[in-house]
Scaffold this active site. Structure first.
Site, PDB file in Angstrom:
ATOM      1  N   TYR A 194       0.855  -1.195   0.000  1.00  0.00           N
ATOM      2  CA  TYR A 194       0.000   0.000   0.000  1.00  0.00           C
ATOM      3  C   TYR A 194       0.889   1.242   0.000  1.00  0.00           C
ATOM      4  O   TYR A 194       1.844   1.344   0.790  1.00  0.00           O
ATOM      5  CB  TYR A 194      -0.896  -0.029   1.240  1.00  0.00           C
ATOM      6  CG  TYR A 194      -1.537   1.292   1.610  1.00  0.00           C
ATOM      7  CD1 TYR A 194      -1.349   1.853   2.869  1.00  0.00           C
ATOM      8  CD2 TYR A 194      -2.332   1.984   0.699  1.00  0.00           C
ATOM      9  CE1 TYR A 194      -1.928   3.063   3.212  1.00  0.00           C
ATOM     10  CE2 TYR A 194      -2.917   3.192   1.034  1.00  0.00           C
ATOM     11  CZ  TYR A 194      -2.698   3.734   2.293  1.00  0.00           C
ATOM     12  OH  TYR A 194      -3.273   4.935   2.629  1.00  0.00           O
ATOM     13  N   PHE A 195       0.583   2.193  -0.897  1.00  0.00           N
ATOM     14  CA  PHE A 195       1.328   3.444  -1.010  1.00  0.00           C
ATOM     15  C   PHE A 195       0.514   4.561  -0.357  1.00  0.00           C
ATOM     16  O   PHE A 195      -0.583   4.876  -0.794  1.00  0.00           O
ATOM     17  CB  PHE A 195       1.593   3.771  -2.480  1.00  0.00           C
ATOM     18  CG  PHE A 195       2.315   5.076  -2.712  1.00  0.00           C
ATOM     19  CD1 PHE A 195       1.633   6.177  -3.202  1.00  0.00           C
ATOM     20  CD2 PHE A 195       3.666   5.193  -2.446  1.00  0.00           C
ATOM     21  CE1 PHE A 195       2.290   7.380  -3.443  1.00  0.00           C
ATOM     22  CE2 PHE A 195       4.338   6.392  -2.680  1.00  0.00           C
ATOM     23  CZ  PHE A 195       3.643   7.481  -3.167  1.00  0.00           C
ATOM     24  N   ALA A 196       1.047   5.144   0.729  1.00  0.00           N
ATOM     25  CA  ALA A 196       0.356   6.191   1.478  1.00  0.00           C
ATOM     26  C   ALA A 196       1.014   7.534   1.189  1.00  0.00           C
ATOM     27  O   ALA A 196       2.244   7.638   1.147  1.00  0.00           O
ATOM     28  CB  ALA A 196       0.404   5.895   2.973  1.00  0.00           C
ATOM     29  N   GLU A 276     -10.777   4.625   4.045  1.00  0.00           N
ATOM     30  CA  GLU A 276     -10.682   5.473   2.849  1.00  0.00           C
ATOM     31  C   GLU A 276     -11.996   5.469   2.078  1.00  0.00           C
ATOM     32  O   GLU A 276     -12.008   5.436   0.851  1.00  0.00           O
ATOM     33  CB  GLU A 276      -9.533   4.972   1.966  1.00  0.00           C
ATOM     34  CG  GLU A 276      -8.192   4.893   2.651  1.00  0.00           C
ATOM     35  CD  GLU A 276      -7.633   6.250   3.046  1.00  0.00           C
ATOM     36  OE1 GLU A 276      -6.718   6.298   3.863  1.00  0.00           O
ATOM     37  OE2 GLU A 276      -8.142   7.282   2.541  1.00  0.00           O
TER      38      GLU A 276
END
Length: 359
Positions: A194-196, A276
């Site tokens: 996961y890219f935050a 989200e």
């Protein structure tokens, strides 16, 4: 939409972007929205005697009082023939689908003709790709439960197409087949990346709903820009839990976004989606400072921007704290600090909770 493009409604394996691009890796693609098709149900049929690429029947839609959920994609008209070739056993028809805001889209979709083998069981690999696509796209959880309820045919032999799709997802090393206690074959996925880029840069914020998240490093997303925005036409940013606009990314060929790379357990995906809820999940490719690339899940805000751009000082502070904790490049941290805020002075409960956990 340009006359050179068209909408495609993917309701099965084509809900997963990586599967959609297998035959068209350089095709223009744009995730538009999640939508529902009224008056049709999903089922698994086949009209040919052999199992085919998926080692079992394929999904199709049949007229029914129910509803089928799927993904609206915007594609180049030049890719229409390749799409039809992929769906060579199905008939192409036009349907009208509707998103959660009531917007309607006329889409190309594929439906199987007559069937000699109705109601058959799909391979576990094909079913897995459908469910992965549903989760990647943010399909309603109750509909995903319906997809999961279909029994599979237990196939566990070689599967070239499935392996190809998994490899593009970066999950091949994590996939295993096992026999459950009741004897049916199922697929077990361990983790995903996961890219935050917003508040989830900060470990303490991400861990509130997703305690399994493990920090893997920082990475850069090319072709997107970072901003604060608001996409809900029915409420103001000040009514949100953060009392202002939230972080977002939009496509921009000349820009890039720095963020943190996290590894999460697959079982935590639903909680991340719930956190989200105002965003659409998308798949992106990022690279680290050594040039290695990773295929990751990230999120892009739903709806058209309202023009609001000011975050609360509390939200902006959490993003900056996370950027510093993750050790993003100093010049990028200064870039985030340069955004003005809305000077909110009312209490922000989630901010107080996070700050307390930091002391």
């Amino acid at each position: 939409m340009s006359e050179e493009k068209f909408y495609h409604f993917g309701y099965a394996s084509n809900m997963l972007k990586e599967r959609l691009l297998v035959d068209r890796p350089n095709a223009y693609k744009k995730f538009v929205c999640v939508a529902k098709l009224q008056g049709y149900k999903l089922t698994f049929d086949r009209i040919w005697p052999l199992p085919g690429d998926w080692h079992g029947p394929c999904a199709t839609i049949r007229p029914d009082p129910g509803v089928t959920w799927g993904v609206v994609w915007e594609l180049e008209k030049g890719d229409k023939d390749a799409l039809k070739n992929q769906e060579c056993k199905l008939n192409d028809i036009d349907v009208i689908v509707e998103d959660q805001f009531g917007n309607k889209y006329t889409c190309l979709v594929f439906e199987m003709g007559g069937s000699d083998h109705p109601g058959e069981r799909p391979s576990p690999q094909y079913k897995d790709i459908i469910i992965r696509g549903a989760r990647q796209s943010g399909i309603p959880e109750d509909y995903i439960t319906v997809l999961e309820s279909f029994e599979d045919n237990g196939y566990d032999g070689p599967h070239a197409l499935y392996s190809q799709v998994l490899e593009s997802l970066g999950h091949q090393a994590f996939v295993t087949l096992y026999i459950s206690s009741i004897g049916s074959r199922k697929l077990s996925m361990r983790t995903f990346l996961y890219f935050a880029f917003g508040s989830n840069l900060l470990k303490e914020r991400l861990h509130i709903e997703n305690p399994s998240a493990i920090f893997k490093g920082i990475a850069k997303l090319q072709g997107y820009k970072f901003l604060f925005s608001w996409g809900n036409q029915d409420s103001s940013p000040e009514e949100a839990c953060w009392k202002g606009c939230a972080a977002n990314i939009t496509e921009d060929p000349s820009s890039h976004v720095w963020g943190s790379l996290w590894e999460l357990k697959d079982e935590d995906r639903p909680s991340l989606d719930r956190q989200e809820w105002g965003y659409n999940p998308i798949t992106v490719t990022v690279c680290d400072d050594k040039g290695a690339t990773y295929t990751c899940l990230t999120y892009q805000m739903k709806g058209e921007p309202t023009g609001e751009t000011l975050p609360s000082p509390q939200y902006k502070d959490i993003v900056i704290r996370g950027a510093k904790q993750s050790m993003l490049p100093p010049e990028y941290i200064k870039f985030i600090e340069s955004f003005p805020d809305n000077k909110n002075t009312t209490p922000v409960d989630i901010y107080d909770h996070i700050v307390k956990s930091l002391t």
